[in-house]
Enzyme design. Structure first.
Site, PDB file in Angstrom:
ATOM      1  CB  SER A   1      -0.945   0.014   1.206  1.00 32.44           C
ATOM      2  OG  SER A   1      -0.211   0.147   2.411  1.00 32.44           O
TER       3      SER A   1
ATOM      4  CE  LYS B   1      -2.604   1.785   4.992  1.00 41.68           C
ATOM      5  NZ  LYS B   1      -2.163   0.793   4.095  1.00 41.68           N
TER       6      LYS B   1
END
Length: 181
Positions: free
Chosen positions: A46, A88
């Site tokens: 990701s 993230k």
């Protein structure tokens, strides 16, 4: 005979001082690393291309005790749904309105200009807009189309208390060693 004894004592003293210095430096380094830093291993893709699966990264645990996360910081946070940690990038800051429409992220009505986060195919919860509370952050993966992040209800907005630190250095593999931007 006395001359050689003096030289032996001088050598032993130097050896002892050097040994003590090495022990003190190693102890100080160990204390700093385990008190203020943490390691994490990235899972999934990701955050590609900045971080790859299996990258070992160094996390600064004290950064956010002294300050607040900034937009585009890469953070380590604990998920509410599983208790596991994720890595993230911070996009939305406390009090901001976040909306994703037509593949573009809007913050307080203005398009976010960042080449890492272009052409987002799935808006998720941000389709109709999200208002962040005073202690919440909106995070998204750099590889947004393969990222489970704040757009999804199982992760949602990240509370500051769940942020474990700023991910700032790739340790392994050595070919990718460096500061994270």
């Amino acid at each position: 005979m006395g001359l050689y004894t003096y030289d032996d004592n001088l050598f032993i003293r130097k050896l002892i001082r050097m040994t003590v210095d090495v022990v003190v430096v190693i102890s100080a380094a160990w204390f700093l690393v385990y008190s203020f830093l943490n390691q994490t291993i990235v899972t999934g893709n990701s955050m590609t291309p900045v971080l790859e699966a299996s990258d070992m990264c160094l996390v600064n645990k004290i950064t956010y005790d002294l300050g607040k996360p900034k937009r585009f910081d890469v953070i380590l946070f604990e998920r509410q749904d599983t208790g596991k940690t994720n890595v993230k990038r911070v996009i939305g800051l406390p009090g901001e309105d976040i909306r994703i429409s037509g593949g573009i992220i809007y913050i307080n009505g203005e398009a976010l200009k960042d080449e890492r986060l272009s052409e987002i195919q799935l808006s998720g919860l941000a389709e109709n807009g999200i208002k962040l509370a005073k202690d919440e952050y909106f995070v998204i993966g750099d590889n947004a189309n393969s990222s489970e992040d704040s757009r999804f209800s199982n992760i949602g907005n990240i509370k500051k208390s769940n942020i474990k630190g700023k991910v700032w250095l790739i340790l392994k593999p050595f070919s990718r060693f460096g500061v994270i931007k």
